[in-house]
Design a protein around this motif. Sequence first.
Motif, short mmCIF file in Angstrom:
data_model
loop_
_atom_site.label_atom_id
_atom_site.label_comp_id
_atom_site.label_asym_id
_atom_site.label_seq_id
_atom_site.Cartn_x
_atom_site.Cartn_y
_atom_site.Cartn_z
N LEU A 117 -17.14 21.44 2.21
CA LEU A 117 -17.32 21.40 3.68
C LEU A 117 -17.61 22.07 4.36
CD1 LEU A 117 -13.40 20.35 5.10
CD2 LEU A 117 -15.29 18.91 5.33
N SER A 118 -17.66 23.76 3.96
CA SER A 118 -18.33 25.02 4.03
C SER A 118 -19.91 25.02 3.49
CB SER A 118 -17.78 26.21 2.57
OG SER A 118 -18.01 26.35 1.39
N TRP A 119 -19.79 23.52 2.49
CA TRP A 119 -21.74 23.73 1.99
C TRP A 119 -22.32 23.26 3.24
CZ3 TRP A 119 -20.51 21.15 -3.67
CH2 TRP A 119 -20.14 22.19 -4.42
N ILE A 120 -21.71 22.26 3.69
CA ILE A 120 -21.80 21.06 4.92
C ILE A 120 -22.29 22.39 5.84
CG2 ILE A 120 -21.60 19.22 6.19
CD1 ILE A 120 -19.51 17.47 4.38
N THR A 121 -21.01 23.14 6.29
CA THR A 121 -21.08 23.62 7.44
C THR A 121 -21.96 24.67 6.94
OG1 THR A 121 -18.40 23.40 7.66
CG2 THR A 121 -19.98 25.20 9.41
N ALA A 122 -22.47 25.25 5.91
CA ALA A 122 -23.54 25.77 5.77
C ALA A 122 -24.74 25.40 6.13
CB ALA A 122 -23.57 26.47 4.34
N HIS A 123 -25.20 24.94 6.24
CA HIS A 123 -26.31 23.80 6.59
C HIS A 123 -26.19 24.29 8.25
CE1 HIS A 123 -26.33 21.85 2.78
NE2 HIS A 123 -27.98 21.76 3.37
N ARG A 124 -27.24 24.79 9.06
CA ARG A 124 -27.06 25.40 9.94
C ARG A 124 -26.89 24.42 11.36
NH1 ARG A 124 -31.60 28.96 12.55
NH2 ARG A 124 -32.18 26.85 13.44
N ARG A 125 -27.67 23.33 10.52
CA ARG A 125 -26.93 21.75 12.09
C ARG A 125 -25.94 21.53 12.17
NH1 ARG A 125 -31.42 17.70 13.55
NH2 ARG A 125 -30.71 16.46 14.77
N HIS A 126 -25.02 21.70 10.62
CA HIS A 126 -23.56 21.03 10.60
C HIS A 126 -22.74 21.87 11.43
CE1 HIS A 126 -25.00 17.64 9.33
NE2 HIS A 126 -26.04 18.49 8.12
N ALA A 127 -22.60 23.38 11.45
CA ALA A 127 -22.14 24.69 13.01
C ALA A 127 -21.62 23.36 12.92
CB ALA A 127 -22.52 25.18 12.93
N ARG A 128 -22.10 22.18 14.21
CA ARG A 128 -21.36 22.05 15.28
C ARG A 128 -22.34 20.23 15.56
NH1 ARG A 128 -22.34 23.91 21.64
NH2 ARG A 128 -20.49 25.58 20.90
N ASP A 129 -21.78 19.76 16.33
CA ASP A 129 -22.36 18.37 15.84
C ASP A 129 -22.85 18.24 17.22
OD1 ASP A 129 -22.75 15.76 15.62
OD2 ASP A 129 -20.68 15.19 15.24
N TYR A 130 -23.92 18.09 16.96
CA TYR A 130 -25.36 17.80 18.27
C TYR A 130 -25.88 16.36 18.25
CZ TYR A 130 -26.27 22.82 17.05
OH TYR A 130 -25.97 23.78 17.49
N GLU A 131 -25.42 15.42 17.47
CA GLU A 131 -25.73 13.93 16.83
C GLU A 131 -25.42 13.01 18.25
OE1 GLU A 131 -28.60 14.41 15.12
OE2 GLU A 131 -28.01 16.30 14.76
N ARG A 132 -25.98 12.16 18.58
CA ARG A 132 -25.67 11.21 19.65
C ARG A 132 -24.75 10.26 19.63
NH1 ARG A 132 -28.50 12.28 24.17
NH2 ARG A 132 -30.58 13.40 24.00
N ARG A 133 -24.81 9.77 18.07
CA ARG A 133 -23.93 9.04 17.52
C ARG A 133 -23.53 9.32 16.24
NH1 ARG A 133 -28.50 4.30 16.43
NH2 ARG A 133 -27.05 2.92 14.94
#
Length: 187
Positions: A133-149
């Motif tokens: 989960l930390s590897w995923i969150t390390a990608h800046r786009r996944h620090a919060r959820d921006y996706e519409r779907r």
Amino acid sequence: MREGRDVEPTAGIIDSQSVQGADTVAAASRGFDMGKKVNGRKRFVVVDTLGLLLAVLVVPASTHDTAGGRQVLLDNYFAGRRLQLVFGDGMFAGTIVDWTARLLGLRVQAVRRTAGQKGFEVLPRRWVVERTLSWITAHRRHARDYERRPDHAEALIRWAMIGVMARRIDRRAPAHRPAPRPLQRII
């Protein structure tokens, strides 16, 4: 194979992570996680014992861990992976244990904190999924959820993990972190 393990995993670790939803996340696909006080979405992941992603599910944050856990384990089962044992936190104990044993032929084992534990302590098996989960969150786009779907969010999580896995395969040796550069005086 390089780790000396079977290609198909027989054990996995499950966990969930609540993430804040951006303004672009529709109200229909977001919820409020009362336990973590987060308005957004919840990510359920199943990883193997090396921390490599097996399954991901993105749902409103108001989804209970038992319901999301059932769905992600069912998705993993129908993807053709035949896990025999899954470790999880205390939220994945109770009715889900009987349900997975009866329907999927899978044993779920809760890894709990020791009685009287105060502060942080690394828990056996659980640290692997927390690291993922930390590897995923390390990608800046996944620090919060921006996706519409939610399915787009799942695809981007898979994409991020493909990058992590490719780097792990390519490096052939433990990661090397260079020492900090010495400070130079500017006159």
